[in-house]
Design an enzyme around this catalytic site. Structure first.
Site, PDB file in Angstrom:
ATOM      1  N   THR A  67     -39.840  86.605  29.117  1.00 47.49           N
ATOM      2  CA  THR A  67     -41.024  85.967  28.556  1.00 47.49           C
ATOM      3  C   THR A  67     -41.341  84.698  29.336  1.00 47.49           C
ATOM      4  O   THR A  67     -40.717  84.418  30.373  1.00 47.49           O
ATOM      5  CB  THR A  67     -40.852  85.759  27.022  1.00 47.49           C
ATOM      6  N   LYS A  71     -42.396  85.605  33.855  1.00 46.29           N
ATOM      7  CA  LYS A  71     -42.875  86.978  34.042  1.00 46.29           C
ATOM      8  C   LYS A  71     -43.299  87.280  35.489  1.00 46.29           C
ATOM      9  O   LYS A  71     -43.005  88.357  36.008  1.00 46.29           O
ATOM     10  CB  LYS A  71     -44.029  87.266  33.081  1.00 46.29           C
ATOM     11  N   ASN A  92     -42.153  92.152  31.778  1.00 45.55           N
ATOM     12  CA  ASN A  92     -41.544  91.714  30.507  1.00 45.55           C
ATOM     13  C   ASN A  92     -40.258  92.482  30.217  1.00 45.55           C
ATOM     14  O   ASN A  92     -39.600  92.205  29.215  1.00 45.55           O
ATOM     15  CB  ASN A  92     -42.528  91.838  29.331  1.00 45.55           C
ATOM     16  N   GLY A 133     -56.121  85.696  28.674  1.00 47.53           N
ATOM     17  CA  GLY A 133     -54.809  85.205  29.094  1.00 47.53           C
ATOM     18  C   GLY A 133     -53.856  86.373  29.333  1.00 47.53           C
ATOM     19  O   GLY A 133     -54.283  87.526  29.481  1.00 47.53           O
TER      20      GLY A 133
HETATM   21  P1  NAP Z   1     -52.489  82.513  27.128  1.00 47.78           P
HETATM   22  O1  NAP Z   1     -52.177  83.248  28.382  1.00 47.78           O
HETATM   23  O2  NAP Z   1     -52.207  81.060  27.040  1.00 47.78           O
HETATM   24  O3  NAP Z   1     -54.058  82.760  26.794  1.00 47.78           O
HETATM   25  C1  NAP Z   1     -54.645  82.129  25.716  1.00 47.78           C
HETATM   26  C2  NAP Z   1     -56.028  82.723  25.457  1.00 47.78           C
HETATM   27  O4  NAP Z   1     -56.556  82.135  24.260  1.00 47.78           O
HETATM   28  C3  NAP Z   1     -57.040  82.426  26.561  1.00 47.78           C
HETATM   29  O5  NAP Z   1     -57.972  83.474  26.628  1.00 47.78           O
HETATM   30  C4  NAP Z   1     -57.697  81.144  26.026  1.00 47.78           C
HETATM   31  O6  NAP Z   1     -58.990  80.930  26.538  1.00 47.78           O
HETATM   32  C5  NAP Z   1     -57.783  81.487  24.566  1.00 47.78           C
HETATM   33  N1  NAP Z   1     -57.908  80.313  23.706  1.00 47.78           N
HETATM   34  C6  NAP Z   1     -56.942  79.428  23.387  1.00 47.78           C
HETATM   35  N2  NAP Z   1     -57.426  78.488  22.547  1.00 47.78           N
HETATM   36  C7  NAP Z   1     -58.729  78.803  22.336  1.00 47.78           C
HETATM   37  C8  NAP Z   1     -59.784  78.210  21.577  1.00 47.78           C
HETATM   38  N3  NAP Z   1     -59.558  77.125  20.830  1.00 47.78           N
HETATM   39  N4  NAP Z   1     -60.994  78.812  21.579  1.00 47.78           N
HETATM   40  C9  NAP Z   1     -61.209  79.933  22.296  1.00 47.78           C
HETATM   41  N5  NAP Z   1     -60.270  80.525  23.059  1.00 47.78           N
HETATM   42  C10 NAP Z   1     -59.044  79.967  23.084  1.00 47.78           C
HETATM   43  O7  NAP Z   1     -51.716  83.157  25.887  1.00 47.78           O
HETATM   44  P2  NAP Z   1     -51.290  84.683  25.701  1.00 47.78           P
HETATM   45  O8  NAP Z   1     -49.900  84.855  26.165  1.00 47.78           O
HETATM   46  O9  NAP Z   1     -52.354  85.549  26.272  1.00 47.78           O
HETATM   47  O10 NAP Z   1     -51.243  84.809  24.099  1.00 47.78           O
HETATM   48  C11 NAP Z   1     -52.437  84.853  23.331  1.00 47.78           C
HETATM   49  C12 NAP Z   1     -52.075  85.157  21.880  1.00 47.78           C
HETATM   50  O11 NAP Z   1     -51.530  86.460  21.791  1.00 47.78           O
HETATM   51  C13 NAP Z   1     -51.005  84.214  21.275  1.00 47.78           C
HETATM   52  O12 NAP Z   1     -51.360  83.925  19.951  1.00 47.78           O
HETATM   53  C14 NAP Z   1     -49.751  85.024  21.315  1.00 47.78           C
HETATM   54  O13 NAP Z   1     -48.849  84.692  20.271  1.00 47.78           O
HETATM   55  C15 NAP Z   1     -50.303  86.419  21.088  1.00 47.78           C
HETATM   56  N6  NAP Z   1     -49.438  87.460  21.639  1.00 47.78           N
HETATM   57  C16 NAP Z   1     -49.049  88.448  20.810  1.00 47.78           C
HETATM   58  C17 NAP Z   1     -48.265  89.456  21.296  1.00 47.78           C
HETATM   59  C18 NAP Z   1     -47.848  90.554  20.376  1.00 47.78           C
HETATM   60  O14 NAP Z   1     -46.945  91.308  20.722  1.00 47.78           O
HETATM   61  N7  NAP Z   1     -48.492  90.688  19.237  1.00 47.78           N
HETATM   62  C19 NAP Z   1     -47.857  89.463  22.633  1.00 47.78           C
HETATM   63  C20 NAP Z   1     -48.281  88.421  23.469  1.00 47.78           C
HETATM   64  C21 NAP Z   1     -49.074  87.411  22.958  1.00 47.78           C
HETATM   65  P3  NAP Z   1     -59.203  80.100  27.928  1.00 47.78           P
HETATM   66  O15 NAP Z   1     -58.938  81.069  29.033  1.00 47.78           O
HETATM   67  O16 NAP Z   1     -60.610  79.675  27.845  1.00 47.78           O
HETATM   68  O17 NAP Z   1     -58.212  78.960  27.886  1.00 47.78           O
END
Ligand code: NAP
Length: 285
Positions: A67, A71, A92, A133
């Site tokens: 993680t 990665k 991952n 993201g």
């Molecule tokens: P990341 O790479 O940091 O990406 C974050 C994303 O959220 C980007 O698109 C960002 O937009 C957007 N964002 C953050 N704050 C925002 C706001 N206030 N308004 C609008 N957009 C916003 O994170 P990630 O790893 O992709 O994770 C994203 C989410 O998925 C997290 O909550 C994580 O816990 C969840 N997740 C779940 C699983 C699962 O197995 N269920 C797996 C992985 C991740 P910008 O590009 O504009 O910054």
């Protein structure tokens, strides 16, 4: 490789990992199936992935979950990459194929599996993905591989949406009305994370719920809380919702498939995660 007796060892490497649900989820699968493996977590500082992979080779660790922030680094350290890991430049999962280490990315396929478990087939579906993201990228890649007809990507930062949309020929940068047109809407942003629905405002919603419609599938990758305010609003509108724990559990099951050669029963994995999340929620702060 070191000589070792006792149970086989798998682990997650990352930083921070103290709050990772992976040990709970993986150990539940091993224990319920009577598999003599232990799963633990190693906090490995940014920039130290090479030593961790060397340690895996030396100690004969049976499998690794990877993680943040390792990665991409691990993608350069294994002997071979599976197609999704190559496309995403992110690993991952590390598993053994003979003496070789193989890097995989099971997040996106885990998401597709969580939809399938809910009876949702993505083949020929129109999907709107909010976010660009790491999680969004894995979902876009997997939806494309699984035959989605149309994947529109909406993100606060436009150039990240453009980059993510290059992952699949079916993907393009979307506009807000694509959310309403879609068969499946996915929140792949972190918006809503850690906010209980009762205390949420519009800034805690992945999009204006007024854009959603009855009959849609609305999936949130956020799993803390298990039901986000956005999901609750979607239910009120008449949509079917899918929570983020399904993806987390299924990506772990796909990891175990690579380590053990068979996919475990996900029911005990999900039950253990739900119990752990509830315990954390009730723990004194
Ligand atoms: P990341 O790479 O940091 O990406 C974050 C994303 O959220 C980007 O698109 C960002 O937009 C957007 N964002 C953050 N704050 C925002 C706001 N206030 N308004 C609008 N957009 C916003 O994170 P990630 O790893 O992709 O994770 C994203 C989410 O998925 C997290 O909550 C994580 O816990 C969840 N997740 C779940 C699983 C699962 O197995 N269920 C797996 C992985 C991740 P910008 O590009 O504009 O910054």
């Amino acid at each position: 490789m070191a000589q070792h007796t006792g149970p086989r060892i798998a682990a997650v490497i990352g930083s921070p990992v103290a709050h990772s649900l992976s040990p709970v989820i993986h150990q539940a699968a091993f224990d319920s199936a009577g598999v003599d493996w232990v799963y633990t977590a190693f906090d490995i500082a940014r920039g130290s992935a090479e030593e961790a992979i060397s340690a895996m080779r030396l100690l004969g660790l049976a499998g690794l979950s990877v993680t943040m922030p390792h990665k991409s680094d691990v993608a350069r350290l294994v002997d071979r990459l599976e197609p999704a890991a190559r496309a995403l430049d992110a690993v991952n999962t590390v598993s053994w194929d003979g003496d070789e280490l193989v890097g995989s990315s099971t997040d996106g396929a885990g998401f597709v599996a969580s939809l399938a478990e809910a009876g949702v087939d993505v083949t020929d579906a129109r999907v709107a993905v909010i976010g660009a993201g790491g999680a969004a990228r894995s979902v876009i890649d997997a939806l494309g591989r699984a035959g989605a007809a149309d994947i529109t990507v909406l993100n606060r930062t436009q150039d990240r949406a453009e980059q993510a949309a290059t992952l699949s020929p079916a993907a393009s940068v979307g506009i807000v009305s694509d959310v309403t047109r879609a068969d499946i809407v996915v929140n792949a942003t972190s918006v809503g994370m850690g906010v209980e629905p009762g205390g949420a405002t519009s800034v805690d919603m992945a999009c204006d719920p007024g854009l959603l419609r009855a009959g849609q599938i609305v999936a949130d990758l956020v799993y803390h809380p298990l039901e986000t305010a956005w999901m609750r609003a979607a239910v009120d509108i008449g949509a079917t919702t899918i929570d983020g724990l399904g993806m987390l559990v299924h990506q772990a099951a796909l990891q175990q498939e690579r380590w053990l050669g068979h996919r475990p029963d996900t029911a005990p994995m999900r039950a253990a995660a739900v119990t752990e999340l509830a315990a954390r929620r009730n723990a004194p702060r």
